[in-house]
Design an enzyme around this catalytic site. Sequence first.
Site, mmCIF file in Angstrom:
data_model
loop_
_atom_site.group_PDB
_atom_site.id
_atom_site.type_symbol
_atom_site.label_atom_id
_atom_site.label_comp_id
_atom_site.label_asym_id
_atom_site.label_seq_id
_atom_site.Cartn_x
_atom_site.Cartn_y
_atom_site.Cartn_z
ATOM 1 C CG ASN A 160 -1.821 1.371 1.435
ATOM 2 O OD1 ASN A 160 -1.839 2.070 0.385
ATOM 3 N ND2 ASN A 160 -2.278 1.623 2.443
ATOM 4 C CD1 TRP A 161 3.669 0.849 -2.985
ATOM 5 C CD2 TRP A 161 3.642 2.028 -4.981
ATOM 6 N NE1 TRP A 161 4.311 0.240 -3.870
ATOM 7 C CE2 TRP A 161 4.379 0.985 -4.997
ATOM 8 C CE3 TRP A 161 3.661 2.993 -5.884
ATOM 9 C CZ2 TRP A 161 4.856 0.607 -6.259
ATOM 10 C CZ3 TRP A 161 4.042 2.860 -7.216
ATOM 11 C CH2 TRP A 161 4.764 1.598 -7.424
ATOM 12 C CE LYS A 162 -0.147 3.329 4.700
ATOM 13 N NZ LYS A 162 -0.047 3.394 5.997
ATOM 14 C CG HIS A 200 -5.696 2.221 5.207
ATOM 15 N ND1 HIS A 200 -5.390 3.339 5.883
ATOM 16 C CD2 HIS A 200 -4.802 1.455 4.847
ATOM 17 C CE1 HIS A 200 -4.200 3.017 6.311
ATOM 18 N NE2 HIS A 200 -4.009 1.812 5.802
ATOM 19 C CD GLU A 258 -2.924 5.808 6.522
ATOM 20 O OE1 GLU A 258 -2.976 5.780 5.025
ATOM 21 O OE2 GLU A 258 -2.244 5.140 7.188
ATOM 22 C CD GLU A 283 -3.728 -2.137 7.167
ATOM 23 O OE1 GLU A 283 -2.660 -2.617 6.892
ATOM 24 O OE2 GLU A 283 -4.130 -1.185 7.013
ATOM 25 N N GLY A 334 2.198 2.531 10.595
ATOM 26 C CA GLY A 334 3.151 3.377 10.225
ATOM 27 C C GLY A 334 3.887 3.973 11.661
ATOM 28 C CB SER A 365 4.761 -1.539 12.071
ATOM 29 O OG SER A 365 4.433 -0.321 12.205
ATOM 30 N N GLY A 370 2.856 -1.116 4.257
ATOM 31 C CA GLY A 370 2.871 0.382 3.916
ATOM 32 C C GLY A 370 4.436 0.776 3.481
ATOM 33 N N GLY A 371 5.016 1.432 4.482
ATOM 34 C CA GLY A 371 6.369 1.879 4.497
ATOM 35 C C GLY A 371 7.258 0.863 3.940
#
Length: 247
Positions: free
Chosen positions: A9-11, A94, A96, A165, A171, A209, A230-231
């Site tokens: 998930n590149w966001k 998600h 966010e 999640e 993150g 994470s 993600g990251g």
Amino acid sequence: MKKKLIAGNWKMNGSLAANDKLLKDILVGVGQAACQMAVGVPAVYLSQCQALLAGTAIDLAAQDISAHEVGAYTGEISGAMLKEFGVRYVIVGHSERRQYHGETDEVVALKAQRALGCGITPIVCVGETLAEREAGKTDEVVKRQLAAVIHTNGHCISEVVVAYEPVWAIGTGKTATPEMAQQVHAVLRAQLKAASDHADRIKLLYGGSMNAANAASLLAQPDIDGGLIGGAALKAQDFLTIIAAAH
Ligand code: PGA
């Protein structure tokens, strides 16, 4: 045995140049992966990434889908539009989007339904906040979030992917321990089993994470069928290490 799914998930990260390098580096290193793979890219880069991934084993994912079919919804992107760019998965719900865009369980359920109607697999995210965990409400929250998707459906629930999640782990570098994650996954699996005879087919991803160092122990849990990353999905080597751990 069901193949695991590792989805990035590149966001809101990337650029034409950075995406090109990242995907080429991943494709060079990936070899014969034992798992299914996808990258969730910003909508404006779907066309670029579709071209880069054509004929490869990595599927394309979008990060959002409109709850509406077509019409006067400025800024929205429909499932039919995503389908035209070869999108196989779409992330819905998600945290966010729930937090910054006010998406309710009902909206998330409609988006999942819309995706299924277009032949796109929704990756439905559920997860508790730190306050909810500390109040002992984790199971109640994730079950409520998943129930909305199970009940507003019209398609077989076995066609969705679910991602657990925990919001406090996204993150932050704080990961749920494999045992903590497994515990919630078992709750979700039981809920899915009660809703479908094919619940064993449903992939339950962990996200929050997940990284090159902790992926193997998380993915070894019986009800963890993959990861939403993600990251670590923005670094080719880390993403490749996670893919290698998914067998
Ligand atoms: P993270 O994000 O891996 O950077 O914690 C996961 C996600 O939000 O899907």
